[in-house]
Design a protein around this motif. Sequence first.
Motif, short mmCIF file in Angstrom:
data_model
loop_
_atom_site.label_atom_id
_atom_site.label_comp_id
_atom_site.label_asym_id
_atom_site.label_seq_id
_atom_site.Cartn_x
_atom_site.Cartn_y
_atom_site.Cartn_z
N PRO A 1 0.82 -1.22 0.00
CA PRO A 1 0.00 0.00 0.00
C PRO A 1 0.85 1.26 0.00
N ASN A 2 0.26 2.31 -0.55
CA ASN A 2 0.93 3.59 -0.68
C ASN A 2 0.53 4.49 0.47
N GLY A 3 1.50 5.13 1.11
CA GLY A 3 1.22 5.99 2.25
C GLY A 3 0.88 7.42 1.90
N LEU A 4 0.68 7.74 0.61
CA LEU A 4 0.45 9.12 0.22
C LEU A 4 -0.81 9.72 0.83
N SER A 5 -1.74 8.87 1.26
CA SER A 5 -2.99 9.41 1.81
C SER A 5 -2.87 9.75 3.30
N ASP A 6 -1.73 9.44 3.92
CA ASP A 6 -1.55 9.81 5.33
C ASP A 6 -1.61 11.33 5.46
N GLY A 7 -2.45 11.79 6.35
CA GLY A 7 -2.54 13.22 6.61
C GLY A 7 -3.52 13.98 5.75
N ILE A 8 -4.09 13.34 4.73
CA ILE A 8 -5.04 14.04 3.87
C ILE A 8 -6.29 14.48 4.64
N PRO A 9 -6.85 13.66 5.56
CA PRO A 9 -8.04 14.14 6.29
C PRO A 9 -7.81 15.49 6.98
N LYS A 10 -6.67 15.67 7.62
CA LYS A 10 -6.41 16.95 8.28
C LYS A 10 -6.15 18.06 7.26
N ALA A 11 -5.58 17.69 6.13
CA ALA A 11 -5.31 18.71 5.10
C ALA A 11 -6.59 19.33 4.57
N LEU A 12 -7.70 18.58 4.63
CA LEU A 12 -8.96 19.09 4.07
C LEU A 12 -9.43 20.35 4.78
N THR A 13 -9.00 20.53 6.03
CA THR A 13 -9.40 21.74 6.78
C THR A 13 -8.17 22.52 7.25
N ALA A 14 -7.06 22.39 6.55
CA ALA A 14 -5.83 23.11 6.90
C ALA A 14 -6.00 24.61 6.66
N PRO A 15 -5.14 25.43 7.26
CA PRO A 15 -5.25 26.88 7.06
C PRO A 15 -5.20 27.30 5.60
N GLY A 16 -4.50 26.51 4.77
CA GLY A 16 -4.40 26.86 3.36
C GLY A 16 -5.57 26.42 2.51
N ARG A 17 -6.58 25.78 3.09
CA ARG A 17 -7.73 25.33 2.31
C ARG A 17 -8.55 26.55 1.87
N LEU A 18 -8.94 26.55 0.62
CA LEU A 18 -9.82 27.59 0.09
C LEU A 18 -11.26 27.26 0.43
N THR A 19 -11.97 28.19 0.98
CA THR A 19 -13.36 27.93 1.38
C THR A 19 -14.35 28.95 0.83
N ARG A 20 -13.87 30.02 0.19
CA ARG A 20 -14.74 31.03 -0.39
C ARG A 20 -14.19 31.47 -1.74
N PRO A 21 -15.05 31.88 -2.68
CA PRO A 21 -14.53 32.47 -3.92
C PRO A 21 -13.75 33.75 -3.60
N MET A 22 -12.64 33.93 -4.31
CA MET A 22 -11.77 35.08 -4.10
C MET A 22 -11.43 35.72 -5.45
N VAL A 23 -11.27 37.04 -5.44
CA VAL A 23 -10.87 37.76 -6.64
C VAL A 23 -9.71 38.69 -6.28
N ARG A 24 -8.71 38.71 -7.14
CA ARG A 24 -7.54 39.56 -6.91
C ARG A 24 -7.95 41.02 -6.91
N ARG A 25 -7.51 41.76 -5.90
CA ARG A 25 -7.94 43.15 -5.74
C ARG A 25 -7.58 44.00 -6.95
N GLY A 26 -6.37 43.82 -7.51
CA GLY A 26 -5.97 44.61 -8.67
C GLY A 26 -6.88 44.39 -9.86
N TRP A 27 -7.35 43.16 -10.03
CA TRP A 27 -8.25 42.87 -11.15
C TRP A 27 -9.61 43.50 -10.90
N LEU A 28 -10.08 43.46 -9.66
CA LEU A 28 -11.36 44.08 -9.33
C LEU A 28 -11.32 45.59 -9.54
N GLU A 29 -10.23 46.21 -9.16
CA GLU A 29 -10.15 47.66 -9.22
C GLU A 29 -9.94 48.19 -10.63
N HIS A 30 -9.17 47.47 -11.44
CA HIS A 30 -8.80 47.97 -12.76
C HIS A 30 -9.47 47.22 -13.91
#
Length: 771
Positions: free
Chosen positions: A41-70
């Motif tokens: 078996p491959n261990g690549l899935s170790d830690g994926i459950p916690k990664a799903l809610t990690a600080p770097g997880r995207l949870t909302r649509p985002m738009v770059r401010r420079g694109w919005l302004e200009h």
Amino acid sequence: MTSPARGRSTVPTATHWGSYLAEIEDGVLQRLVPRDDDPVPNGLSDGIPKALTAPGRLTRPMVRRGWLEHGPGPAGTGGRSARGDDVYVPLDWDEVSALVADELNRVRTEHGNRAIYGGSYGWGSAGRFHHPQSQIHRFLNVAGGYTSSVDTYSSAAISVLLRRVAGGFQTAMDSTPTFDEIARHGSLVVAFGGLAPRNHRVNDGGIGAHLSPVAQRRARDAGVDFAVISPLRADAAEFLDAQWLAARPGTDTAIMLGLAHHIVSTGRHDLDFLTTCCEGWDRFEPYLLGAADGVPKTIEWACDISGLDPDELRRLADRICTERTVIATSYSVQRAEFGEQPPWMALTLAAISGSMGRPGGGFGCAMGALHRNGMRLSKMPVAAFPQGVNPVRDYIPVARIADMLLHPGEEFDYDGHRLAYPDIRLVYWVGGNPFHHHQDLNRLVRAWQRPDTVIVHEHFANSLTRHADIVLPAATFAERTDFAVGREDPFLSAMVAAAAPPGEVRTDHAILAGIAAKMGLLDEFTGGLSEDEWVADLYRRTQDRAGRHDVELPDWDTLVAAGRWELPDLPRPGSPYRGLREGRPIGTPSGRLEIFSAAIDSFGHDDCPGHPVWREPVEWLGSPLTERFPLALVSGQPDRRLHSQFDLAAHSRAGKVAGREPVLLHPDDAASRGISDGDVVRLFNDRGQVLAGAVISADIRPGVVRLSTGAWYDPVEPGGLDAHGNPNVLTRDVGTSTLAQGPSAHSCLVQLELFTGAPPPVRVFGPLPTA
């Protein structure tokens, strides 16, 4: 079919790196447990459950401010901030869907659909429905089409080459002996680029069970010997007890020519096969023997180039022509300047050897590059999410995206065609990460400023996200219901949603459906079906296709209960290259293997003439550039990830050194630079610089360093030092040749030194910067 159960439960899921049971408690995914019957078996899935809610997880649509302004426009101009150096503003789904729809309509109206580049890659999900590449391509086709790409970063050079000279990639794969066939009939496997164990852990479309290592062990136990030509000892499993020939990177073609010269000059080549089953032996032999250019391609000549021992290579040549032998090439050897030459010369050496077209011998097409290569291949037909027809005829070779963005309208050659780069105004990327797999990332960053708008779907705030204008948070494989069948893998696997998408995250299909609704294209895109109905429909179609082969697949509930279903081995035609010995032609102009290709010769490309040749790369250990950059950089697949996926998960991060990607170097190279295990080091050349963590080992050739691909690109400032260790900051963004235009990452020279002072932090695992 889509909601994880409350309380304690277990559901099956599948990935490109294995089949798992997902353990859930109160709707929260706790663990991904490999199946009991998976032998390795491959261990690549170790830690994926916690990664799903990690600080770097995207949870909302985002738009770059420079694109919005200009508004839309090339970044870094007209007061606009640069992509990769801005903050983001959260928007709700209705507003962001309208923004995307309006921008797509603007570009279509003002510039035409050819100004839209539909960037994607096929490894985003193992599922048949939730396949990002299929989803975005169907959506863009419904909207009038897009500029597309052809080939892959993994195998561009070999794919184009085999289409021209060997009947195509699939013909070569169908002729590649399996490890079990080699165990029964073979004696020797000579693997250029190796048979790296890390590659056998993954498969496009999924793996039901990791059977390749077991099959390789059976071959070894049956007495088959293995020889690995690679600068890395670890490019073969320890149990193979392989002979290691630590060649200079990029010299494989010269080595094969030396082996071939020894066999031919001693009169032990298979002249009957070469003259009756191959085209152009009479054109190639004078080059090999030196009559054409005055340079006999002898063993000594090859060893001067490769750094190998002549006696060792001569003994190997003697075995190749007297024993049943497989000449195998990995994908790695063709991801280099003149990358078409190693597979072409490997075909030629196999034809010379006497083993081509015989059981347990011949050409090993990309053997060891994926789990399926060298294994029993399932031919069960499987339904896929239909993409429709793209009305736009423009396309590029996949590795030429920076050229396209930087040089709109410029003409270029590809596979015998003269094409021109379209003027791309909008890039829409779903699945894959160009800031992982493209070369010369600083050049890509410059090119990435040119479009008016960049839209991406992503799970995390990785480097692609941080260089986008509109960021749409997408569900992961663990948050969707689907089914998977690995490409030619003998297992069908259920994928049941094991977690609810966090925050406002949507599936790729739901995101695109919302945009399609704003464009008046909803029914055309969805076909009037919900996601669950699509999964059910694709599964029914797969059942119907299996039934045409007298195979009965279980109903959905039975598949879910079993988690995985083994597919029968359907009857298959014999090896096409074996058929050559029996007078059956293959799909080339001559009907034979083309050692000399009149078509390729007619293109007039000096960097890829009509037969295999040795060409000296610009960057290799024989180059004058070694005075400034004395180390050859190899950048293969990582041990702890699939490409760049889930680099923030525990399994990948456990392999970091000093919080950075590890770089492997020889003790001699470390000692001469005052470097110890665990030190932070700086790798650099004229293209860029990166930090990495030193790992010192004698299992790499002196003068070579290895820095795996996939560490999320994390520049301290735009175009500056990458703090994390992405090797593609350093690699060259040039085509393998004018023929295939594939990536040439493995032709790369660098210098390495101890980094002094406080190293900058790695920030790319954190959240997206917001206004």
